[in-house]
Structures are given as C-alpha cells and as structure tokens.
Design a protein around this motif. Structure first.
Motif, PDB file in Angstrom:
ATOM      1  N   SER A   5       0.853  -1.190   0.000  1.00  0.00           N
ATOM      2  CA  SER A   5       0.000   0.000   0.000  1.00  0.00           C
ATOM      3  C   SER A   5       0.887   1.237   0.000  1.00  0.00           C
ATOM      4  CB  SER A   5      -0.893  -0.010   1.244  1.00  0.00           C
ATOM      5  OG  SER A   5      -1.600   1.210   1.365  1.00  0.00           O
ATOM      6  N   ILE A   6       0.540   2.199  -0.859  1.00  0.00           N
ATOM      7  CA  ILE A   6       1.377   3.400  -1.011  1.00  0.00           C
ATOM      8  C   ILE A   6       0.591   4.646  -0.606  1.00  0.00           C
ATOM      9  CG2 ILE A   6       2.506   4.939  -2.665  1.00  0.00           C
ATOM     10  CD1 ILE A   6       4.200   2.612  -2.419  1.00  0.00           C
ATOM     11  N   THR A   7       1.224   5.488   0.197  1.00  0.00           N
ATOM     12  CA  THR A   7       0.736   6.834   0.488  1.00  0.00           C
ATOM     13  C   THR A   7       1.804   7.811   0.018  1.00  0.00           C
ATOM     14  OG1 THR A   7      -0.520   6.106   2.424  1.00  0.00           O
ATOM     15  CG2 THR A   7       0.008   8.449   2.294  1.00  0.00           C
ATOM     16  N   TYR A   8       1.390   8.900  -0.599  1.00  0.00           N
ATOM     17  CA  TYR A   8       2.343   9.892  -1.083  1.00  0.00           C
ATOM     18  C   TYR A   8       2.317  11.138  -0.193  1.00  0.00           C
ATOM     19  CZ  TYR A   8       2.646   7.101  -5.337  1.00  0.00           C
ATOM     20  OH  TYR A   8       2.836   6.081  -6.225  1.00  0.00           O
ATOM     21  N   ALA A   9       3.499  11.681   0.064  1.00  0.00           N
ATOM     22  CA  ALA A   9       3.635  12.926   0.814  1.00  0.00           C
ATOM     23  C   ALA A   9       4.515  13.863  -0.009  1.00  0.00           C
ATOM     24  CB  ALA A   9       4.258  12.669   2.178  1.00  0.00           C
ATOM     25  N   LEU A  10       3.945  14.966  -0.453  1.00  0.00           N
ATOM     26  CA  LEU A  10       4.688  15.927  -1.268  1.00  0.00           C
ATOM     27  C   LEU A  10       5.356  16.972  -0.385  1.00  0.00           C
ATOM     28  CD1 LEU A  10       2.139  16.482  -4.186  1.00  0.00           C
ATOM     29  CD2 LEU A  10       3.940  14.761  -3.967  1.00  0.00           C
ATOM     30  N   ASP A  11       6.518  17.431  -0.820  1.00  0.00           N
ATOM     31  CA  ASP A  11       7.241  18.453  -0.071  1.00  0.00           C
ATOM     32  C   ASP A  11       6.372  19.688   0.149  1.00  0.00           C
ATOM     33  OD1 ASP A  11       9.529  16.987   0.174  1.00  0.00           O
ATOM     34  OD2 ASP A  11      10.707  18.116  -1.283  1.00  0.00           O
ATOM     35  N   PRO A  12       6.538  20.358   1.293  1.00  0.00           N
ATOM     36  CA  PRO A  12       5.805  21.602   1.516  1.00  0.00           C
ATOM     37  C   PRO A  12       6.269  22.683   0.539  1.00  0.00           C
ATOM     38  CG  PRO A  12       7.482  21.301   3.195  1.00  0.00           C
ATOM     39  CD  PRO A  12       7.436  20.023   2.413  1.00  0.00           C
ATOM     40  N   GLN A  13       5.408  23.627   0.262  1.00  0.00           N
ATOM     41  CA  GLN A  13       5.734  24.709  -0.663  1.00  0.00           C
ATOM     42  C   GLN A  13       6.576  25.763   0.060  1.00  0.00           C
ATOM     43  OE1 GLN A  13       4.874  24.628  -4.057  1.00  0.00           O
ATOM     44  NE2 GLN A  13       4.418  22.531  -3.402  1.00  0.00           N
ATOM     45  N   LEU A  14       7.852  25.442   0.209  1.00  0.00           N
ATOM     46  CA  LEU A  14       8.794  26.329   0.884  1.00  0.00           C
ATOM     47  C   LEU A  14      10.011  26.520  -0.007  1.00  0.00           C
ATOM     48  CD1 LEU A  14       8.695  24.748   4.476  1.00  0.00           C
ATOM     49  CD2 LEU A  14       7.600  26.874   3.747  1.00  0.00           C
ATOM     50  N   PRO A  15      10.710  27.660   0.118  1.00  0.00           N
ATOM     51  CA  PRO A  15      11.893  27.890  -0.725  1.00  0.00           C
ATOM     52  C   PRO A  15      13.043  26.932  -0.423  1.00  0.00           C
ATOM     53  CG  PRO A  15      11.634  29.634   0.913  1.00  0.00           C
ATOM     54  CD  PRO A  15      10.371  28.824   0.950  1.00  0.00           C
ATOM     55  N   ALA A  16      13.128  26.441   0.809  1.00  0.00           N
ATOM     56  CA  ALA A  16      14.182  25.500   1.198  1.00  0.00           C
ATOM     57  C   ALA A  16      13.544  24.446   2.096  1.00  0.00           C
ATOM     58  CB  ALA A  16      15.312  26.216   1.934  1.00  0.00           C
ATOM     59  N   VAL A  17      13.702  23.175   1.722  1.00  0.00           N
ATOM     60  CA  VAL A  17      12.974  22.122   2.432  1.00  0.00           C
ATOM     61  C   VAL A  17      13.930  21.229   3.236  1.00  0.00           C
ATOM     62  CG1 VAL A  17      11.314  20.245   2.241  1.00  0.00           C
ATOM     63  CG2 VAL A  17      11.175  22.175   0.664  1.00  0.00           C
ATOM     64  N   GLY A  18      14.523  20.243   2.597  1.00  0.00           N
ATOM     65  CA  GLY A  18      15.341  19.272   3.321  1.00  0.00           C
ATOM     66  C   GLY A  18      14.476  18.161   3.888  1.00  0.00           C
ATOM     67  N   LYS A  19      15.131  17.062   4.281  1.00  0.00           N
ATOM     68  CA  LYS A  19      14.393  15.880   4.733  1.00  0.00           C
ATOM     69  C   LYS A  19      13.661  16.109   6.049  1.00  0.00           C
ATOM     70  CE  LYS A  19      18.112  13.295   4.476  1.00  0.00           C
ATOM     71  NZ  LYS A  19      19.073  14.217   3.806  1.00  0.00           N
ATOM     72  N   GLY A  20      14.205  16.988   6.892  1.00  0.00           N
ATOM     73  CA  GLY A  20      13.548  17.267   8.165  1.00  0.00           C
ATOM     74  C   GLY A  20      12.212  17.958   7.980  1.00  0.00           C
ATOM     75  N   LYS A  21      12.193  18.998   7.170  1.00  0.00           N
ATOM     76  CA  LYS A  21      10.935  19.701   6.916  1.00  0.00           C
ATOM     77  C   LYS A  21       9.953  18.803   6.172  1.00  0.00           C
ATOM     78  CE  LYS A  21      12.943  24.365   6.640  1.00  0.00           C
ATOM     79  NZ  LYS A  21      13.114  25.566   5.780  1.00  0.00           N
ATOM     80  N   ALA A  22      10.461  18.021   5.232  1.00  0.00           N
ATOM     81  CA  ALA A  22       9.590  17.107   4.486  1.00  0.00           C
ATOM     82  C   ALA A  22       8.910  16.122   5.434  1.00  0.00           C
ATOM     83  CB  ALA A  22      10.396  16.357   3.433  1.00  0.00           C
ATOM     84  N   LEU A  23       9.673  15.590   6.406  1.00  0.00           N
ATOM     85  CA  LEU A  23       9.111  14.633   7.343  1.00  0.00           C
ATOM     86  C   LEU A  23       8.128  15.307   8.293  1.00  0.00           C
ATOM     87  CD1 LEU A  23       8.858  11.882   8.573  1.00  0.00           C
ATOM     88  CD2 LEU A  23      11.040  12.227   9.757  1.00  0.00           C
ATOM     89  N   ARG A  24       8.465  16.488   8.777  1.00  0.00           N
ATOM     90  CA  ARG A  24       7.520  17.180   9.676  1.00  0.00           C
ATOM     91  C   ARG A  24       6.219  17.488   8.938  1.00  0.00           C
ATOM     92  NH1 ARG A  24       8.126  22.570  13.577  1.00  0.00           N
ATOM     93  NH2 ARG A  24       5.864  22.867  13.780  1.00  0.00           N
ATOM     94  N   HIS A  25       6.321  17.928   7.712  1.00  0.00           N
ATOM     95  CA  HIS A  25       5.127  18.227   6.915  1.00  0.00           C
ATOM     96  C   HIS A  25       4.279  16.966   6.720  1.00  0.00           C
ATOM     97  CE1 HIS A  25       2.615  20.273   3.980  1.00  0.00           C
ATOM     98  NE2 HIS A  25       2.857  19.315   3.100  1.00  0.00           N
ATOM     99  N   ALA A  26       4.928  15.842   6.459  1.00  0.00           N
ATOM    100  CA  ALA A  26       4.202  14.583   6.270  1.00  0.00           C
ATOM    101  C   ALA A  26       3.511  14.148   7.562  1.00  0.00           C
ATOM    102  CB  ALA A  26       5.164  13.494   5.788  1.00  0.00           C
ATOM    103  N   LYS A  53       9.098  18.968  17.285  1.00  0.00           N
ATOM    104  CA  LYS A  53       9.617  19.982  18.206  1.00  0.00           C
ATOM    105  C   LYS A  53      10.861  20.685  17.689  1.00  0.00           C
ATOM    106  CE  LYS A  53      11.422  20.456  22.929  1.00  0.00           C
ATOM    107  NZ  LYS A  53      11.735  19.724  24.202  1.00  0.00           N
ATOM    108  N   LEU A  54      11.757  19.921  17.042  1.00  0.00           N
ATOM    109  CA  LEU A  54      13.082  20.455  16.727  1.00  0.00           C
ATOM    110  C   LEU A  54      13.249  20.962  15.293  1.00  0.00           C
ATOM    111  CD1 LEU A  54      15.285  17.807  18.582  1.00  0.00           C
ATOM    112  CD2 LEU A  54      14.603  20.083  19.379  1.00  0.00           C
ATOM    113  N   VAL A  55      12.408  20.504  14.373  1.00  0.00           N
ATOM    114  CA  VAL A  55      12.553  20.934  12.981  1.00  0.00           C
ATOM    115  C   VAL A  55      11.812  22.254  12.781  1.00  0.00           C
ATOM    116  CG1 VAL A  55      11.976  20.405  10.588  1.00  0.00           C
ATOM    117  CG2 VAL A  55      12.874  18.609  12.078  1.00  0.00           C
ATOM    118  N   ASP A  56      12.560  23.281  12.422  1.00  0.00           N
ATOM    119  CA  ASP A  56      12.010  24.633  12.243  1.00  0.00           C
ATOM    120  C   ASP A  56      11.567  24.832  10.796  1.00  0.00           C
ATOM    121  OD1 ASP A  56      11.353  27.291  12.268  1.00  0.00           O
ATOM    122  OD2 ASP A  56      13.396  28.021  12.641  1.00  0.00           O
ATOM    123  N   MET A  57      10.259  24.864  10.574  1.00  0.00           N
ATOM    124  CA  MET A  57       9.728  25.042   9.219  1.00  0.00           C
ATOM    125  C   MET A  57      10.000  26.437   8.693  1.00  0.00           C
ATOM    126  SD  MET A  57       8.465  22.085   8.455  1.00  0.00           S
ATOM    127  CE  MET A  57       7.272  22.247   7.104  1.00  0.00           C
TER     128      MET A  57
END
Length: 282
Positions: free
Chosen positions: A103-124, A221-225
């Motif tokens: 089973s697959i769920t998709y999570a797209l990166d947030p619409q931010l100028p700079a993302v990285g894996k931390g922001k991507a995971l927090r957004h998901a 808590k620690l990832v600053d969006m």
C-alpha cells in the motif's frame, strides 16, 4: 547409535522451529511498521536532469523498484513515499503499489523555498501522511543492500535496543573507501607513506534507520519550518538522541551496502546487481 541420531534430529528440529518462530515474529512486526521512503532526491550532479534520482536504472530496473521490492519481500506492507521535484513521474511509475503487493501513500514536499528531509518529514506528519503513532523504517532508493535478511534483522535488533531505552537505530557500515590517494608528509616535505584510496576506519551511516513514535515528537519539536535553510532530520534529531543515549546502532560489512551518489557508484551497482541477477536466474 540410533538414540544418538534421534537426539541430533530432535535438536535440529528444535533449532528449525526456533528460527521459524523468530522469522514469523519479525514478519509480524514488519506488518506493524511503516516504511518511509525519501525519494525526493535529484540526479543533476550525476548529469541526469530529466528524471528524479529514484527513477535511474540499475541492472535494467529503476532504483525505486529495487527499493520497494526489497522491503516488500521482507513483509513490510505500508509505505509512504516522500517526494519533491519530479513527484508526478514517480507517482505515475509506482501507482498505488498493487504491483509490488504493498500500500502506497504519497507525501509531497511543503511549498517552501528551502525544504530538506527534516521539513519534508515534519510536513508529512502534520498532514497525516505519516502515522505519528507507528514505528517507522526510514530508507532511501539510492542506498541498496545485498543482504536480503537485513531489514528483518534490523527490526529485531532495534526491538532489543528499545528494551534498553533506545528510540532509534541507525545502520552503519564499517570502513569507507576514501576516493583519493593520501600521503603522510614529514616536516621536511618528504612523503613518508603513500596510500591510494585507503579504507578509512569510520562507522559510516548507510541511510537506513528505525524510529519509534517518540522520535516523531522530536521531529515536530526540533525541525524549524521557518528556517531559511534546508533542515535535515539527521542533523536536527539524531545528535540529540545520541547525546541522550537513545540512539542504537547496527553494523554491517561495507561490501553489503551500495550507495549511489556518483556515476562511478552507479556503474559499480550495475555490475554487481547484474551479476547477481544472472547468478540467481542461472
């Protein structure tokens, strides 16, 4: 003699039953574990501008196929693909996951100028694509492994670490080939020793992790969006866990890990996996 043979047979049967129960336990735990695949990487530095890195082919198959089939073969069923640029290409290729038996769920990166894996995971986590209440295996399509039992052994190893207070487990390879020649030079400028591409004796992270749900609380808590820079969860969270004594380790031989970050590594992976496929089919 007959009694001795019966005893040996009984012992062997007991060992087989024990291994069977361990395997069944591992597969049962795998079904309870979500797999987070960070597939948002690009291959521009490798000269590929027309496709995401996850769709680069190795031995005739895209990296994402190698990745999904590898973990699916161990009994993992619930996958979340975290995607960035080129997401539509990956989504068209992977679909709903039925052909992989998952089973697959998709999570797209947030619409931010700079993302990285931390922001991507927090957004998901914030959007519910990642279940904050479930254990997760973290992996990347461009990190391939030649040990078919590694994911299940990692899971059982991680659970042992949890009993001792760990919240996460990182898989390391011992030793890494340094890509350049190095020299030992004395005060007069003489080269006392020269080594071409030596193996550097460090524990090198392979990009394979196991997280308990408590780690997701730290992510939130620690990832600053709002950070103007990309935020990586490895930088934001893993040092904190290590400092608290909550980061467990698993060490594998470096020859069982195939990282793909350069054209040279892509060529090597092609050779290794093509030869492996040929042996298995022959």
């Amino acid at each position: 003699m007959a009694a001795f043979m019966i005893l040996i047979f009984g012992v062997n049967c007991f060992k087989l039953m024990a291994r069977f129960h361990v395997l069944e336990r591992a597969r049962d735990e795998a079904r309870r574990t979500q797999v987070l695949v960070f597939a948002g990487g690009q291959a521009r530095r490798m000269g590929f501008v027309d496709r995401p890195k996850a769709l680069l082919e190795v031995a005739g198959r895209p990296l994402i196929d190698w990745c999904l089939e590898y973990y699916a073969s161990c009994g993992f069923r619930d996958f979340v693909l975290l995607l960035g640029k080129g997401a539509d290409q990956i989504m068209r290729h992977v679909g709903d996951g039925e052909r992989y038996g998952i089973s697959i769920t998709y999570a797209l990166d947030p619409q931010l100028p700079a993302v990285g894996k931390g922001k991507a995971l927090r957004h998901a986590l914030e959007t519910g694509a990642v279940d904050a209440g479930r254990r997760a295996l973290i992996c990347f399509p461009d990190d391939l492994f030649l040990d078919d039992s590694l994911p299940l052994r990692l899971l059982l190893h991680h659970l042992e670490g949890v009993k001792n207070g760990a919240l996460a487990t990182a898989v390391f390879a011992w030793g890494l080939e340094y890509p350049y020649g190095v020299g030992v030079i004395d005060g007069d400028g003489r080269v006392k020793k020269f080594m071409e591409k030596p193996v550097v004796e460090y524990y090198t992270s392979t990009g394979l992790y196991m997280f308990e749900p408590q780690v997701f609380k730290l992510i939130l808590k620690l990832v600053d969006m709002n950070s103007p820079k990309p935020v990586e969860f490895e930088e934001a969270v893993l040092p904190v866990l290590a400092e608290r004594g909550q980061l467990y380790s698993m060490v594998i031989p470096r020859g069982t890990w195939l990282p793909i970050n350069t054209l040279k590594e892509l060529d090597r992976a092609n050779e290794v996996l093509a030869a492996r496929e040929q042996r298995s089919s022959g």
